[in-house]
Design a protein around this motif. Structure first.
Motif, PDB file in Angstrom:
ATOM      1  N   LEU A 179      51.998  52.030  36.472  1.00  0.00           N
ATOM      2  CA  LEU A 179      51.824  51.786  35.043  1.00  0.00           C
ATOM      3  C   LEU A 179      50.965  50.554  34.806  1.00  0.00           C
ATOM      4  O   LEU A 179      50.041  50.569  33.978  1.00  0.00           O
ATOM      5  CB  LEU A 179      53.192  51.618  34.370  1.00  0.00           C
ATOM      6  CG  LEU A 179      53.170  51.259  32.873  1.00  0.00           C
ATOM      7  CD1 LEU A 179      52.462  52.350  32.077  1.00  0.00           C
ATOM      8  CD2 LEU A 179      54.593  51.057  32.353  1.00  0.00           C
ATOM      9  N   LEU A 180      51.244  49.485  35.558  1.00  0.00           N
ATOM     10  CA  LEU A 180      50.471  48.252  35.422  1.00  0.00           C
ATOM     11  C   LEU A 180      49.007  48.482  35.797  1.00  0.00           C
ATOM     12  O   LEU A 180      48.089  48.006  35.112  1.00  0.00           O
ATOM     13  CB  LEU A 180      51.074  47.166  36.311  1.00  0.00           C
ATOM     14  CG  LEU A 180      50.431  45.777  36.231  1.00  0.00           C
ATOM     15  CD1 LEU A 180      50.547  45.212  34.820  1.00  0.00           C
ATOM     16  CD2 LEU A 180      51.087  44.832  37.240  1.00  0.00           C
ATOM     17  N   GLY A 187      42.456  48.905  30.009  1.00  0.00           N
ATOM     18  CA  GLY A 187      41.980  47.694  29.342  1.00  0.00           C
ATOM     19  C   GLY A 187      40.532  47.398  29.680  1.00  0.00           C
ATOM     20  O   GLY A 187      39.747  46.971  28.813  1.00  0.00           O
ATOM     21  N   GLY A 188      40.142  47.644  30.940  1.00  0.00           N
ATOM     22  CA  GLY A 188      38.759  47.434  31.344  1.00  0.00           C
ATOM     23  C   GLY A 188      37.808  48.393  30.648  1.00  0.00           C
ATOM     24  O   GLY A 188      36.709  48.004  30.229  1.00  0.00           O
ATOM     25  N   ILE A 189      38.233  49.641  30.505  1.00  0.00           N
ATOM     26  CA  ILE A 189      37.400  50.633  29.818  1.00  0.00           C
ATOM     27  C   ILE A 189      37.213  50.245  28.351  1.00  0.00           C
ATOM     28  O   ILE A 189      36.107  50.344  27.791  1.00  0.00           O
ATOM     29  CB  ILE A 189      38.035  52.033  29.942  1.00  0.00           C
ATOM     30  CG1 ILE A 189      38.004  52.493  31.401  1.00  0.00           C
ATOM     31  CG2 ILE A 189      37.305  53.032  29.049  1.00  0.00           C
ATOM     32  CD1 ILE A 189      38.732  53.785  31.656  1.00  0.00           C
ATOM     33  N   LEU A 206      35.246  40.495  31.833  1.00  0.00           N
ATOM     34  CA  LEU A 206      36.653  40.895  31.804  1.00  0.00           C
ATOM     35  C   LEU A 206      36.814  42.330  32.277  1.00  0.00           C
ATOM     36  O   LEU A 206      37.713  42.645  33.060  1.00  0.00           O
ATOM     37  CB  LEU A 206      37.212  40.744  30.383  1.00  0.00           C
ATOM     38  CG  LEU A 206      38.677  41.158  30.186  1.00  0.00           C
ATOM     39  CD1 LEU A 206      39.598  40.275  31.022  1.00  0.00           C
ATOM     40  CD2 LEU A 206      39.063  41.093  28.708  1.00  0.00           C
ATOM     41  N   ALA A 207      35.928  43.207  31.811  1.00  0.00           N
ATOM     42  CA  ALA A 207      35.974  44.607  32.238  1.00  0.00           C
ATOM     43  C   ALA A 207      35.715  44.729  33.731  1.00  0.00           C
ATOM     44  O   ALA A 207      36.357  45.526  34.430  1.00  0.00           O
ATOM     45  CB  ALA A 207      34.956  45.427  31.449  1.00  0.00           C
ATOM     46  N   GLY A 214      42.923  46.847  38.458  1.00  0.00           N
ATOM     47  CA  GLY A 214      43.859  47.899  38.045  1.00  0.00           C
ATOM     48  C   GLY A 214      43.905  49.030  39.043  1.00  0.00           C
ATOM     49  O   GLY A 214      44.979  49.569  39.350  1.00  0.00           O
ATOM     50  N   ALA A 215      42.734  49.403  39.574  1.00  0.00           N
ATOM     51  CA  ALA A 215      42.683  50.482  40.560  1.00  0.00           C
ATOM     52  C   ALA A 215      43.432  50.108  41.830  1.00  0.00           C
ATOM     53  O   ALA A 215      44.138  50.926  42.417  1.00  0.00           O
ATOM     54  CB  ALA A 215      41.224  50.818  40.881  1.00  0.00           C
ATOM     55  N   VAL A 216      43.302  48.838  42.249  1.00  0.00           N
ATOM     56  CA  VAL A 216      43.999  48.379  43.457  1.00  0.00           C
ATOM     57  C   VAL A 216      45.505  48.373  43.232  1.00  0.00           C
ATOM     58  O   VAL A 216      46.278  48.853  44.079  1.00  0.00           O
ATOM     59  CB  VAL A 216      43.509  46.966  43.846  1.00  0.00           C
ATOM     60  CG1 VAL A 216      44.402  46.378  44.937  1.00  0.00           C
ATOM     61  CG2 VAL A 216      42.060  47.013  44.324  1.00  0.00           C
ATOM     62  N   VAL A 217      45.950  47.834  42.104  1.00  0.00           N
ATOM     63  CA  VAL A 217      47.383  47.770  41.808  1.00  0.00           C
ATOM     64  C   VAL A 217      47.977  49.183  41.718  1.00  0.00           C
ATOM     65  O   VAL A 217      49.107  49.424  42.159  1.00  0.00           O
ATOM     66  CB  VAL A 217      47.631  47.012  40.491  1.00  0.00           C
ATOM     67  CG1 VAL A 217      49.088  47.119  40.061  1.00  0.00           C
ATOM     68  CG2 VAL A 217      47.238  45.540  40.656  1.00  0.00           C
TER      69      VAL A 217
END
Length: 298
Positions: A179-180, A187-189, A206-207, A214-217
């Protein structure tokens, strides 16, 4: 006083976490040598090209200088590295393996500050500096991972093996990370799209941070292979290995859904194994019992 009885590393032995002569006598493999050469080239070629821009402004000439610098430096550095026996294992045995990744952006930052301070900074310097900083950081990070993997392989091949298993995080523990991660990518998109109506200079950076992080998490908790040995616990990933010495952990717990290894560093995520994924749980627990205390479940 009696003479020291500390063992001297010999062929096929592991002493105090150090690999004996078999690994240290080996020359670096071709892949490691080429990646090392590429790392050096990503620092040298932009620096040389930036210097040439002071006397030559022709883009074609600058391109040839940059390309020639890359090829030449890769070749020379790779040949030089191949002559240093045991380099990957020695580098992978310490945290200094991450220094190359930090040296690249640090060097660029210092050089940029000097150019700005002397009034010689140009847009070409900025572009070349970005290539050196980002490329050097990426190549240096890959180099550190490769060194760690080769050290892990050298150690575990000489150590006593206790158990091997493959497991992912349990679904209950993996969902919050997914979820995170999804929120980070989303958020990046959004940060990429907002400049259409509100152009703020911090949105693009920021993006660029949110999407890859986010992809790594999101991938946290994927199935990995683990190997318990007398030298420590090895984690085997698709393209890398990592060895954690047993004193890296405080202990382990056996919860209803998972076996959890708790790290001593409170900011490090624990290693979690879904009990349903483990084929021989008794063997895993027996291996952990030899080196770690079993902690009560909170």
């Amino acid at each position: 006083m009696s003479p020291s009885t500390e063992p001297t590393p010999t062929a096929g032995t592991v002493t105090d976490g150090r690999v004996g002569p078999p690994a240290l006598d080996e020359r670096p493999d071709d892949v490691f040598a080429v990646v090392t050469g590429l790392y050096a080239a990503l620092l040298v070629a932009p620096l040389v090209t930036a210097g040439v821009t002071r006397v030559v402004g022709d883009p074609a000439v600058l391109y040839l200088v940059f390309l020639g610098g890359l090829v030449f430096t890769v070749a020379v550095a790779a040949i030089a590295v191949r002559r240093i026996r045991g380099l990957p294992v020695r580098l992978g045995s310490t945290r200094k393996r991450w220094l190359p990744a930090l040296v690249a952006p640090g060097t660029v930052a210092v050089a940029g500050a000097i150019l700005v301070g002397t009034g010689q900074y140009s847009s070409a310097d900025g572009l070349l500096g970005t290539v050196a900083a980002v490329g050097g950081f990426a190549a240096g990070g890959i180099l550190g991972i490769m060194a760690r993997s080769r050290y892990s392989k050298a150690i575990t091949e000489l150590a006593e093996s206790h158990a091997t298993w493959r497991a992912a995080w349990s679904d209950r523990r993996r969902r919050p990370m997914q979820l995170l991660g999804a929120l980070g990518v989303a958020g990046g998109i959004v940060a990429f799209g907002v400049p259409v109506v509100w152009n703020h200079p911090f949105l693009q950076p920021l993006a660029n941070v949110l999407i890859p992080m986010g992809a790594v998490v999101f991938t946290f908790g994927q199935a990995r292979t683990y190997h318990a040995t007398s030298a420590g616990l090895e984690q085997q990933m698709p393209a890398a290995r990592a060895l954690y010495e047993w004193d890296h952990f405080e202990g382990y717990t056996v919860a209803e859904d998972a076996i959890v290894l708790h790290r001593r560093a409170p900011w490090r995520l624990p290693l979690i194994y879904d009990r349903d994924d483990i084929d021989d749980e008794e063997a895993v627990v027996s291996a952990l019992d030899q080196y770690l205390p079993r902690l009560p479940v909170a």
